[in-house]
Structures are given as structure tokens and as C-alpha cells.
Design a protein around this motif. Sequence first.
Motif, PDB file in Angstrom:
ATOM      1  N   ALA A 110       0.840  -1.209   0.000  1.00  0.00           N
ATOM      2  CA  ALA A 110       0.000   0.000   0.000  1.00  0.00           C
ATOM      3  C   ALA A 110       0.872   1.255   0.000  1.00  0.00           C
ATOM      4  N   TYR A 111       1.934   1.245   0.781  1.00  0.00           N
ATOM      5  CA  TYR A 111       2.853   2.381   0.831  1.00  0.00           C
ATOM      6  C   TYR A 111       3.492   2.592  -0.539  1.00  0.00           C
ATOM      7  N   ALA A 112       3.944   1.513  -1.158  1.00  0.00           N
ATOM      8  CA  ALA A 112       4.585   1.606  -2.473  1.00  0.00           C
ATOM      9  C   ALA A 112       3.651   2.235  -3.499  1.00  0.00           C
ATOM     10  N   GLY A 113       2.399   1.831  -3.475  1.00  0.00           N
ATOM     11  CA  GLY A 113       1.432   2.381  -4.418  1.00  0.00           C
ATOM     12  C   GLY A 113       1.088   3.829  -4.129  1.00  0.00           C
ATOM     13  N   SER A 114       0.882   4.144  -2.862  1.00  0.00           N
ATOM     14  CA  SER A 114       0.454   5.496  -2.481  1.00  0.00           C
ATOM     15  C   SER A 114       1.576   6.524  -2.505  1.00  0.00           C
ATOM     16  N   TYR A 115       2.729   6.190  -1.943  1.00  0.00           N
ATOM     17  CA  TYR A 115       3.791   7.169  -1.787  1.00  0.00           C
ATOM     18  C   TYR A 115       4.810   7.159  -2.929  1.00  0.00           C
ATOM     19  N   PHE A 116       5.046   5.993  -3.508  1.00  0.00           N
ATOM     20  CA  PHE A 116       6.009   5.906  -4.599  1.00  0.00           C
ATOM     21  C   PHE A 116       5.328   5.849  -5.955  1.00  0.00           C
ATOM     22  N   ASN A 117       4.002   5.747  -5.956  1.00  0.00           N
ATOM     23  CA  ASN A 117       3.208   5.772  -7.184  1.00  0.00           C
ATOM     24  C   ASN A 117       3.696   4.738  -8.200  1.00  0.00           C
ATOM     25  N   VAL A 118       3.923   3.522  -7.725  1.00  0.00           N
ATOM     26  CA  VAL A 118       4.336   2.423  -8.597  1.00  0.00           C
ATOM     27  C   VAL A 118       3.209   1.408  -8.690  1.00  0.00           C
ATOM     28  N   GLU A 119       3.268   0.583  -9.706  1.00  0.00           N
ATOM     29  CA  GLU A 119       2.238  -0.428  -9.902  1.00  0.00           C
ATOM     30  C   GLU A 119       2.766  -1.842  -9.723  1.00  0.00           C
ATOM     31  N   LYS A 120       4.060  -1.968  -9.390  1.00  0.00           N
ATOM     32  CA  LYS A 120       4.653  -3.294  -9.262  1.00  0.00           C
ATOM     33  C   LYS A 120       5.605  -3.318  -8.072  1.00  0.00           C
ATOM     34  N   CYS A 121       5.566  -4.433  -7.323  1.00  0.00           N
ATOM     35  CA  CYS A 121       6.513  -4.667  -6.241  1.00  0.00           C
ATOM     36  C   CYS A 121       7.390  -5.858  -6.611  1.00  0.00           C
ATOM     37  N   VAL A 122       8.650  -5.790  -6.220  1.00  0.00           N
ATOM     38  CA  VAL A 122       9.632  -6.822  -6.522  1.00  0.00           C
ATOM     39  C   VAL A 122      10.258  -7.285  -5.210  1.00  0.00           C
ATOM     40  N   LEU A 123      10.401  -8.593  -5.079  1.00  0.00           N
ATOM     41  CA  LEU A 123      11.059  -9.216  -3.930  1.00  0.00           C
ATOM     42  C   LEU A 123      12.200 -10.074  -4.427  1.00  0.00           C
ATOM     43  N   ILE A 124      13.255 -10.167  -3.646  1.00  0.00           N
ATOM     44  CA  ILE A 124      14.378 -11.046  -3.958  1.00  0.00           C
ATOM     45  C   ILE A 124      14.546 -11.981  -2.766  1.00  0.00           C
ATOM     46  N   VAL A 125      14.424 -13.298  -3.023  1.00  0.00           N
ATOM     47  CA  VAL A 125      14.405 -14.298  -1.960  1.00  0.00           C
ATOM     48  C   VAL A 125      15.439 -15.379  -2.270  1.00  0.00           C
ATOM     49  N   ILE A 126      16.114 -15.882  -1.245  1.00  0.00           N
ATOM     50  CA  ILE A 126      17.032 -16.993  -1.445  1.00  0.00           C
ATOM     51  C   ILE A 126      16.270 -18.145  -2.091  1.00  0.00           C
ATOM     52  N   GLU A 127      16.767 -18.622  -3.211  1.00  0.00           N
ATOM     53  CA  GLU A 127      16.084 -19.640  -4.017  1.00  0.00           C
ATOM     54  C   GLU A 127      15.747 -20.909  -3.235  1.00  0.00           C
ATOM     55  N   LEU A 128      16.546 -21.265  -2.244  1.00  0.00           N
ATOM     56  CA  LEU A 128      16.311 -22.486  -1.471  1.00  0.00           C
ATOM     57  C   LEU A 128      15.248 -22.322  -0.387  1.00  0.00           C
ATOM     58  N   ARG A 129      14.708 -21.132  -0.217  1.00  0.00           N
ATOM     59  CA  ARG A 129      13.705 -20.860   0.824  1.00  0.00           C
ATOM     60  C   ARG A 129      12.301 -21.161   0.312  1.00  0.00           C
ATOM     61  N   ASP A 130      12.031 -22.441   0.075  1.00  0.00           N
ATOM     62  CA  ASP A 130      10.752 -22.862  -0.506  1.00  0.00           C
ATOM     63  C   ASP A 130       9.547 -22.370   0.284  1.00  0.00           C
ATOM     64  N   GLU A 131       9.606 -22.457   1.619  1.00  0.00           N
ATOM     65  CA  GLU A 131       8.462 -22.048   2.442  1.00  0.00           C
ATOM     66  C   GLU A 131       8.234 -20.546   2.355  1.00  0.00           C
ATOM     67  N   LEU A 132       9.296 -19.774   2.233  1.00  0.00           N
ATOM     68  CA  LEU A 132       9.175 -18.325   2.124  1.00  0.00           C
ATOM     69  C   LEU A 132       8.652 -17.932   0.741  1.00  0.00           C
ATOM     70  N   ILE A 133       9.154 -18.591  -0.276  1.00  0.00           N
ATOM     71  CA  ILE A 133       8.649 -18.335  -1.634  1.00  0.00           C
ATOM     72  C   ILE A 133       7.164 -18.676  -1.704  1.00  0.00           C
ATOM     73  N   ALA A 134       6.772 -19.800  -1.119  1.00  0.00           N
ATOM     74  CA  ALA A 134       5.359 -20.197  -1.111  1.00  0.00           C
ATOM     75  C   ALA A 134       4.495 -19.146  -0.406  1.00  0.00           C
ATOM     76  N   PHE A 135       5.009 -18.552   0.685  1.00  0.00           N
ATOM     77  CA  PHE A 135       4.305 -17.477   1.392  1.00  0.00           C
ATOM     78  C   PHE A 135       4.002 -16.331   0.440  1.00  0.00           C
ATOM     79  N   TYR A 136       5.003 -15.914  -0.341  1.00  0.00           N
ATOM     80  CA  TYR A 136       4.814 -14.800  -1.268  1.00  0.00           C
ATOM     81  C   TYR A 136       3.924 -15.187  -2.446  1.00  0.00           C
TER      82      TYR A 136
END
Length: 174
Positions: A110-136
Motif C-alpha cells: 500500500a505504501y509503495a502504491g500510495s507514496y512511490f506511485n508504482v504499480e509493481k513490487c519486486v522481492l528477492i528471496v534466497i532460491e532455497l527458501r521454498d516455504e518463504l517463496i510459497a508465502f509470497y
Amino acid sequence: MNITSFRTANLNDVAALVQLVNSAYHPEPGIGSWTDESRFVLGTRTSEQALGKLLEEDDSVVLLGLHEDAIVACVHVEKSNNHAHIGMLAVKPVLQCAGLGKQMLAQAEAYAGSYFNVEKCVLIVIELRDELIAFYLRRGYHKTGRLIDYAELCGDTCDAKIDGLQFTVLEKLI
């Protein structure tokens, strides 16, 4: 337990943030943490100097999740060209799995959209973190297919325990 309020961090919060982030990503032995990355990476996740720098950069904020007046969670949001990079999502280990991470991620988007006026969010996650990737993925992110070598992103500041460690890039339209 819910987050009762949100605010942006300031330099007075740096010490508390270092403790929160490092305890979430590299907890003491015997303390479980859903975000524990210590089996992949040596050292601590952040320092007072690194966090202070994030707080002083343009188009960069660390959002705090508070329960009453106590900091219980945080997330870094930074504008980068036409998108926002979200990272350093951390919840106090004893409060993990209570939905606070979901609340912080939603606040970051919400902050990214409202304050930075962007339409896309990007995350970088350790590839072996299957449970964390599944969360996202459950929160609407998708894998881009782009992988980044761990050493390329971290340089000399981080030490991987696994040869060939990589990050995967996730995106979400907001």
C-alpha cells in the motif's frame, strides 16, 4: 495479536531494528524463527550502519509494525525506477506465524502504491527458501524466472554457506 499501528522508522529506531532483523533472520541457537536463513548464510543480516544508510536514502523507508508502542515487525520499501523493492520483512520470532508478516507485506504494498506511485513490487528471496517463496506466491507474487547469484548481490558483505547460492526474483502488480 495484531499490529495496532504503523509508522516509518527514524534514526532513533536503528538499534531496535538491528536487534529485530538479526533475531528474525539469524536467531540464537534454540530459538526457532520462520525466517531463519542461518543455514544458508553466515553472519548477521544487518548492522546499525547499514540500517542508518537505508533510512537516509531518498525513496527508501523502513516501515514499522507496532503493538501498542513496541516494535514487533518491520519491512524495507525502496523505489527503484518504475517499481518498489520490498525486503527485510521481519517479525519478532516469538510472534511469527500470527499473521503479522501478512500485515506488514500489505502495508508495504500500500505504501509503495500510495507514496512511490508504482504499480509493481519486486522481492528477492534466497532460491532455497521454498516455504518463504510459497508465502509470497500465496500473496499474489509470481516467479519471474530471473535468478541472481548471491555473491553478485551481496558482494563482500555476506558469506554463503552453500556454493552457487542464488536469489530468485518475485513480482506482483499492485
